[in-house]
Scaffold this motif. Sequence first.
Motif, PDB file in Angstrom:
ATOM      1  N   ALA A 240       0.833  -1.211   0.000  1.00 17.23           N
ATOM      2  CA  ALA A 240       0.000   0.000   0.000  1.00 17.23           C
ATOM      3  C   ALA A 240       0.869   1.264   0.000  1.00 17.23           C
ATOM      4  CB  ALA A 240      -0.942  -0.008   1.203  1.00 17.23           C
ATOM      5  N   TYR A 241       1.933   1.282   0.802  1.00 21.19           N
ATOM      6  CA  TYR A 241       2.782   2.482   0.850  1.00 21.19           C
ATOM      7  C   TYR A 241       3.621   2.645  -0.425  1.00 21.19           C
ATOM      8  CZ  TYR A 241       1.371   4.146   5.378  1.00 21.19           C
ATOM      9  OH  TYR A 241       0.621   4.674   6.397  1.00 21.19           O
ATOM     10  N   LEU A 242       4.021   1.541  -1.037  1.00 21.60           N
ATOM     11  CA  LEU A 242       4.695   1.636  -2.335  1.00 21.60           C
ATOM     12  C   LEU A 242       3.727   2.204  -3.377  1.00 21.60           C
ATOM     13  CD1 LEU A 242       6.638  -1.744  -2.259  1.00 21.60           C
ATOM     14  CD2 LEU A 242       7.693   0.525  -2.361  1.00 21.60           C
ATOM     15  N   ALA A 243       2.458   1.793  -3.284  1.00 16.45           N
ATOM     16  CA  ALA A 243       1.438   2.316  -4.207  1.00 16.45           C
ATOM     17  C   ALA A 243       1.200   3.807  -3.963  1.00 16.45           C
ATOM     18  CB  ALA A 243       0.131   1.532  -4.040  1.00 16.45           C
ATOM     19  N   LEU A 244       1.227   4.219  -2.692  1.00 20.48           N
ATOM     20  CA  LEU A 244       1.042   5.635  -2.365  1.00 20.48           C
ATOM     21  C   LEU A 244       2.176   6.481  -2.956  1.00 20.48           C
ATOM     22  CD1 LEU A 244      -0.400   7.941  -0.840  1.00 20.48           C
ATOM     23  CD2 LEU A 244       1.016   7.365   1.160  1.00 20.48           C
ATOM     24  N   ALA A 245       3.413   5.998  -2.823  1.00 18.94           N
ATOM     25  CA  ALA A 245       4.557   6.721  -3.402  1.00 18.94           C
ATOM     26  C   ALA A 245       4.382   6.849  -4.910  1.00 18.94           C
ATOM     27  CB  ALA A 245       5.861   5.994  -3.069  1.00 18.94           C
ATOM     28  N   GLY A 246       3.952   5.759  -5.543  1.00 16.10           N
ATOM     29  CA  GLY A 246       3.717   5.785  -6.983  1.00 16.10           C
ATOM     30  C   GLY A 246       2.631   6.773  -7.369  1.00 16.10           C
ATOM     31  N   GLU A 247       1.550   6.805  -6.576  1.00 14.55           N
ATOM     32  CA  GLU A 247       0.455   7.740  -6.864  1.00 14.55           C
ATOM     33  C   GLU A 247       0.903   9.190  -6.701  1.00 14.55           C
ATOM     34  OE1 GLU A 247      -4.205   8.617  -5.604  1.00 14.55           O
ATOM     35  OE2 GLU A 247      -3.175   6.872  -4.754  1.00 14.55           O
ATOM     36  N   MET A 248       1.708   9.449  -5.673  1.00  9.99           N
ATOM     37  CA  MET A 248       2.255  10.812  -5.472  1.00  9.99           C
ATOM     38  C   MET A 248       3.084  11.252  -6.674  1.00  9.99           C
ATOM     39  SD  MET A 248       3.721  11.417  -1.639  1.00  9.99           S
ATOM     40  CE  MET A 248       4.384  13.053  -1.885  1.00  9.99           C
ATOM     41  N   LEU A 249       3.981  10.379  -7.124  1.00 13.28           N
ATOM     42  CA  LEU A 249       4.858  10.713  -8.246  1.00 13.28           C
ATOM     43  C   LEU A 249       4.056  10.892  -9.535  1.00 13.28           C
ATOM     44  CD1 LEU A 249       7.782   8.234  -7.454  1.00 13.28           C
ATOM     45  CD2 LEU A 249       7.755  10.711  -7.067  1.00 13.28           C
ATOM     46  N   ARG A 250       3.031  10.075  -9.705  1.00 19.42           N
ATOM     47  CA  ARG A 250       2.178  10.186 -10.895  1.00 19.42           C
ATOM     48  C   ARG A 250       1.438  11.520 -10.897  1.00 19.42           C
ATOM     49  NH1 ARG A 250       0.606   5.436 -10.200  1.00 19.42           N
ATOM     50  NH2 ARG A 250      -1.413   5.841  -9.258  1.00 19.42           N
ATOM     51  N   ARG A 251       0.924  11.917  -9.736  1.00 17.83           N
ATOM     52  CA  ARG A 251       0.241  13.222  -9.625  1.00 17.83           C
ATOM     53  C   ARG A 251       1.185  14.364  -9.960  1.00 17.83           C
ATOM     54  NH1 ARG A 251      -3.577  13.822  -4.307  1.00 17.83           N
ATOM     55  NH2 ARG A 251      -5.091  12.178  -4.721  1.00 17.83           N
ATOM     56  N   GLU A 252       2.426  14.240  -9.460  1.00 17.67           N
ATOM     57  CA  GLU A 252       3.429  15.293  -9.712  1.00 17.67           C
ATOM     58  C   GLU A 252       3.678  15.450 -11.216  1.00 17.67           C
ATOM     59  OE1 GLU A 252       6.032  16.939  -7.392  1.00 17.67           O
ATOM     60  OE2 GLU A 252       4.216  16.806  -6.202  1.00 17.67           O
ATOM     61  N   SER A 253       3.882  14.321 -11.884  1.00 22.92           N
ATOM     62  CA  SER A 253       4.208  14.391 -13.305  1.00 22.92           C
ATOM     63  C   SER A 253       3.009  14.888 -14.122  1.00 22.92           C
ATOM     64  CB  SER A 253       4.692  13.034 -13.833  1.00 22.92           C
ATOM     65  OG  SER A 253       3.699  12.061 -13.659  1.00 22.92           O
ATOM     66  N   GLU A 254       1.792  14.523 -13.700  1.00 26.58           N
ATOM     67  CA  GLU A 254       0.588  15.014 -14.386  1.00 26.58           C
ATOM     68  C   GLU A 254       0.427  16.514 -14.193  1.00 26.58           C
ATOM     69  OE1 GLU A 254      -2.580  12.631 -12.846  1.00 26.58           O
ATOM     70  OE2 GLU A 254      -1.968  10.840 -13.995  1.00 26.58           O
ATOM     71  N   ALA A 255       0.712  16.997 -12.970  1.00 22.69           N
ATOM     72  CA  ALA A 255       0.619  18.438 -12.686  1.00 22.69           C
ATOM     73  C   ALA A 255       1.660  19.216 -13.489  1.00 22.69           C
ATOM     74  CB  ALA A 255       0.807  18.688 -11.186  1.00 22.69           C
ATOM     75  N   ALA A 256       2.855  18.640 -13.597  1.00 19.63           N
ATOM     76  CA  ALA A 256       3.936  19.303 -14.354  1.00 19.63           C
ATOM     77  C   ALA A 256       3.595  19.369 -15.832  1.00 19.63           C
ATOM     78  CB  ALA A 256       5.248  18.558 -14.147  1.00 19.63           C
ATOM     79  N   ALA A 257       2.951  18.305 -16.339  1.00 21.07           N
ATOM     80  CA  ALA A 257       2.590  18.256 -17.753  1.00 21.07           C
ATOM     81  C   ALA A 257       1.449  19.228 -18.064  1.00 21.07           C
ATOM     82  CB  ALA A 257       2.186  16.840 -18.124  1.00 21.07           C
TER      83      ALA A 257
END
Length: 257
Positions: A240-257
């Motif tokens: 679950a925490y590995l998934a949370l880290a992945g979701e955070m990074l995905r949100r970051e890259s989507e916001a940057a794009a």
Amino acid sequence: MGKVVAIANQKGGVGKTTTGINLAASLVKTRRRVLLIDLDPQGNATMGSGVDKERVNGGSYEVILGLDTIAQVRVTTDSGYDLIPANNHLAGAEVELVELDRRERRLRAAIEAVRSQYDYILIDCPPSLSLLTVNALTAADSIMIPMQCEYYALEGLTALMNTVRKVREALNPRLEIEGLLRTMFDPRNNLDNEVSAQLKEHFGDKLYRTIIPRNVRLAEAPSHGKPVIAYDMQSKGAQAYLALAGEMLRRESEAAA
């Protein structure tokens, strides 16, 4: 420049420290440089990271009072993230801060000196809306709110949102809600599901899709001084925490794009 995230909720026992330790370790697994700041006088994030809080040569107390810099007191944990430790000395900082200039901005000034050295700086806040928490919110770019899906959690959320609004108006206009994280979730519990649905309705995209389950291995890991991914990588809590880290990074890259 590193992103500064305060992990806060004035209600105790909702998984703030568990989230700080395990999110830090999970982000390291994605090759991010991470600093975890323990800002709770109980020092649980310090002990849970495998560092003896009574044997450190300095920590967040010295940093926030300007006696030491972050670079002087940080320690590297076995899990690969850097830690600013805390112990009960920090309880005295509340009183001492009242007398100091720019008392709400002390942590922010200290973080700026090392911000470029990290991808993420996580702050584990105490379970109260104290001057220490205000320091964290003033230093942060965003706030992550771990919470249990229970009735009183919704009540406490209102008070926290009011504090965030006041900090934004008076001290830190850039402060955003990073996300709300459902912790200790039991899908068999009707109340958990009802409150979860209410959170989704009110907060929409700000509610993480990742849910942290109730998990024995997650509860056991701190007593071994390890994040759960070092204690049992295959457990539901670790995944679950590995998934949370992945979701955070995905949100970051989507916001940057």
